[in-house]
Motif scaffolding. Structure first.
Motif, PDB file in Angstrom:
ATOM      1  N   LEU A 189     -12.234  -3.208  -7.505  1.00  0.00           N
ATOM      2  CA  LEU A 189     -13.510  -2.587  -7.141  1.00  0.00           C
ATOM      3  C   LEU A 189     -14.092  -3.196  -5.871  1.00  0.00           C
ATOM      4  O   LEU A 189     -14.667  -2.495  -5.041  1.00  0.00           O
ATOM      5  CB  LEU A 189     -14.509  -2.708  -8.288  1.00  0.00           C
ATOM      6  N   VAL A 190     -13.948  -4.505  -5.712  1.00  0.00           N
ATOM      7  CA  VAL A 190     -14.490  -5.179  -4.527  1.00  0.00           C
ATOM      8  C   VAL A 190     -13.687  -4.836  -3.278  1.00  0.00           C
ATOM      9  O   VAL A 190     -14.255  -4.654  -2.203  1.00  0.00           O
ATOM     10  CB  VAL A 190     -14.511  -6.716  -4.746  1.00  0.00           C
ATOM     11  N   THR A 191     -12.375  -4.709  -3.414  1.00  0.00           N
ATOM     12  CA  THR A 191     -11.519  -4.574  -2.233  1.00  0.00           C
ATOM     13  C   THR A 191     -11.057  -3.156  -1.927  1.00  0.00           C
ATOM     14  O   THR A 191     -10.683  -2.872  -0.792  1.00  0.00           O
ATOM     15  CB  THR A 191     -10.264  -5.454  -2.388  1.00  0.00           C
ATOM     16  N   LEU A 192     -11.061  -2.280  -2.899  1.00  0.00           N
ATOM     17  CA  LEU A 192     -10.479  -0.948  -2.693  1.00  0.00           C
ATOM     18  C   LEU A 192     -11.491   0.190  -2.684  1.00  0.00           C
ATOM     19  O   LEU A 192     -11.110   1.350  -2.736  1.00  0.00           O
ATOM     20  CB  LEU A 192      -9.386  -0.684  -3.736  1.00  0.00           C
ATOM     21  N   THR A 193     -12.763  -0.139  -2.621  1.00  0.00           N
ATOM     22  CA  THR A 193     -13.764   0.902  -2.448  1.00  0.00           C
ATOM     23  C   THR A 193     -13.885   1.190  -0.951  1.00  0.00           C
ATOM     24  O   THR A 193     -13.609   0.327  -0.123  1.00  0.00           O
ATOM     25  CB  THR A 193     -15.125   0.471  -3.019  1.00  0.00           C
ATOM     26  N   LEU A 223      -0.570  -5.271  -1.746  1.00  0.00           N
ATOM     27  CA  LEU A 223      -0.963  -3.923  -2.144  1.00  0.00           C
ATOM     28  C   LEU A 223      -2.363  -3.590  -1.629  1.00  0.00           C
ATOM     29  O   LEU A 223      -2.606  -2.511  -1.074  1.00  0.00           O
ATOM     30  CB  LEU A 223      -0.905  -3.786  -3.668  1.00  0.00           C
ATOM     31  N   ILE A 224      -3.294  -4.528  -1.800  1.00  0.00           N
ATOM     32  CA  ILE A 224      -4.671  -4.322  -1.355  1.00  0.00           C
ATOM     33  C   ILE A 224      -4.734  -4.139   0.158  1.00  0.00           C
ATOM     34  O   ILE A 224      -5.329  -3.180   0.665  1.00  0.00           O
ATOM     35  CB  ILE A 224      -5.566  -5.496  -1.787  1.00  0.00           C
ATOM     36  N   GLU A 225      -4.132  -5.062   0.897  1.00  0.00           N
ATOM     37  CA  GLU A 225      -4.198  -5.003   2.359  1.00  0.00           C
ATOM     38  C   GLU A 225      -3.476  -3.777   2.891  1.00  0.00           C
ATOM     39  O   GLU A 225      -3.927  -3.152   3.851  1.00  0.00           O
ATOM     40  CB  GLU A 225      -3.645  -6.289   2.979  1.00  0.00           C
ATOM     41  N   GLY A 226      -2.368  -3.398   2.270  1.00  0.00           N
ATOM     42  CA  GLY A 226      -1.664  -2.177   2.674  1.00  0.00           C
ATOM     43  C   GLY A 226      -2.498  -0.933   2.438  1.00  0.00           C
ATOM     44  O   GLY A 226      -2.550  -0.028   3.279  1.00  0.00           O
ATOM     45  N   THR A 251      -4.013   1.619   5.356  1.00  0.00           N
ATOM     46  CA  THR A 251      -3.526   2.994   5.441  1.00  0.00           C
ATOM     47  C   THR A 251      -4.518   4.007   4.873  1.00  0.00           C
ATOM     48  O   THR A 251      -5.029   4.842   5.604  1.00  0.00           O
ATOM     49  CB  THR A 251      -2.174   3.133   4.716  1.00  0.00           C
ATOM     50  N   LEU A 252      -4.808   3.913   3.610  1.00  0.00           N
ATOM     51  CA  LEU A 252      -5.657   4.906   2.963  1.00  0.00           C
ATOM     52  C   LEU A 252      -7.139   4.736   3.266  1.00  0.00           C
ATOM     53  O   LEU A 252      -7.891   5.706   3.286  1.00  0.00           O
ATOM     54  CB  LEU A 252      -5.442   4.879   1.446  1.00  0.00           C
ATOM     55  N   LEU A 253      -7.589   3.503   3.456  1.00  0.00           N
ATOM     56  CA  LEU A 253      -9.013   3.243   3.680  1.00  0.00           C
ATOM     57  C   LEU A 253      -9.295   2.835   5.122  1.00  0.00           C
ATOM     58  O   LEU A 253     -10.343   2.284   5.418  1.00  0.00           O
ATOM     59  CB  LEU A 253      -9.492   2.135   2.732  1.00  0.00           C
ATOM     60  N   SER A 254      -8.374   3.128   6.043  1.00  0.00           N
ATOM     61  CA  SER A 254      -8.467   2.606   7.405  1.00  0.00           C
ATOM     62  C   SER A 254      -9.740   2.963   8.175  1.00  0.00           C
ATOM     63  O   SER A 254     -10.151   2.174   9.010  1.00  0.00           O
ATOM     64  CB  SER A 254      -7.229   2.993   8.212  1.00  0.00           C
ATOM     65  N   PRO A 255     -10.407   4.097   7.940  1.00  0.00           N
ATOM     66  CA  PRO A 255     -11.641   4.325   8.700  1.00  0.00           C
ATOM     67  C   PRO A 255     -12.779   3.359   8.339  1.00  0.00           C
ATOM     68  O   PRO A 255     -13.645   3.095   9.152  1.00  0.00           O
ATOM     69  CB  PRO A 255     -12.040   5.752   8.343  1.00  0.00           C
ATOM     70  N   THR A 256     -12.746   2.812   7.121  1.00  0.00           N
ATOM     71  CA  THR A 256     -13.868   1.976   6.682  1.00  0.00           C
ATOM     72  C   THR A 256     -13.466   0.554   6.310  1.00  0.00           C
ATOM     73  O   THR A 256     -14.318  -0.327   6.273  1.00  0.00           O
ATOM     74  CB  THR A 256     -14.565   2.603   5.458  1.00  0.00           C
ATOM     75  N   ARG A 257     -12.226   0.324   5.995  1.00  0.00           N
ATOM     76  CA  ARG A 257     -11.751  -1.004   5.588  1.00  0.00           C
ATOM     77  C   ARG A 257     -10.586  -1.392   6.485  1.00  0.00           C
ATOM     78  O   ARG A 257      -9.890  -0.538   7.016  1.00  0.00           O
ATOM     79  CB  ARG A 257     -11.287  -1.006   4.128  1.00  0.00           C
ATOM     80  N   PHE A 258     -10.351  -2.697   6.595  1.00  0.00           N
ATOM     81  CA  PHE A 258      -9.308  -3.174   7.490  1.00  0.00           C
ATOM     82  C   PHE A 258      -8.419  -4.167   6.761  1.00  0.00           C
ATOM     83  O   PHE A 258      -8.898  -5.176   6.270  1.00  0.00           O
ATOM     84  CB  PHE A 258      -9.925  -3.848   8.728  1.00  0.00           C
ATOM     85  N   GLY A 259      -7.137  -3.877   6.700  1.00  0.00           N
ATOM     86  CA  GLY A 259      -6.177  -4.817   6.145  1.00  0.00           C
ATOM     87  C   GLY A 259      -5.800  -5.822   7.221  1.00  0.00           C
ATOM     88  O   GLY A 259      -5.469  -5.435   8.335  1.00  0.00           O
ATOM     89  N   THR A 260      -5.883  -7.106   6.897  1.00  0.00           N
ATOM     90  CA  THR A 260      -5.595  -8.136   7.901  1.00  0.00           C
ATOM     91  C   THR A 260      -4.636  -9.180   7.360  1.00  0.00           C
ATOM     92  O   THR A 260      -4.574  -9.422   6.147  1.00  0.00           O
ATOM     93  CB  THR A 260      -6.885  -8.852   8.356  1.00  0.00           C
TER      94      THR A 260
END
Length: 142
Positions: free
Chosen positions: A13-17, A88-91, A95-104
């Motif tokens: 919930l914290v990382t994938l919203t 899994l979270i960062e990927g 990819t799926l949340l790229s407009p609002t979240r950033f995998g680093t």
């Protein structure tokens, strides 16, 4: 097992919203950063450092709970599972949340470090306080 499942859902919930935690003026994070900056001992903690510490801290319980679930001989599964989970979270963020979240890579490293610390803490706890499964069973018929 139930606590591990609940904590895994919490991390999800914290990382994938789609939206990150509120960091604007008046938010808890802004207040915390201001508080830390106002003290000489903690003035060095800026947003980037706080985020890294939070990432480590968020994955320590995950590694700990997973290690406790797997037992003393397979404590390392807590660390490996933590690494896989953060990949899994960062990927997903990249990819799926790229407009609002950033995998680093930084998040991958700090999350993995937290899972490793938690898994080692679980091993230490299981070594210091062996549970019933670690107690030799007396198979003698009486």
């Amino acid at each position: 097992m139930a606590l591990l499942i609940l904590y895994t859902v919490f991390i999800g919930l914290v990382t994938l919203t789609p939206n990150q935690l509120d960091t604007g003026p008046g938010s808890f994070i802004a207040w915390l950063l201001e508080f830390l900056a106002s003290h000489r001992v903690t003035a060095w903690i800026d947003y980037d450092m706080l985020e890294k510490l939070a990432n480590v801290g968020m994955f320590i319980p995950f590694g700990l709970l997973m290690a406790l679930q797997c037992g003393r001989s397979r404590w390392w599964v807590g660390w490996v599972t933590g690494i896989a989970f953060t990949c899994l979270i960062e990927g997903t963020q990249a990819t799926l949340l790229s407009p609002t979240r950033f995998g680093t890579i930084s998040d991958l490293v700090t999350n993995s470090l937290g899972a490793g610390i938690g898994a080692v803490a679980g091993l230490i706890a299981m070594t210091l306080w062996p549970g019933p499964a670690d107690t030799p069973v007396d198979h003698e018929v009486r």
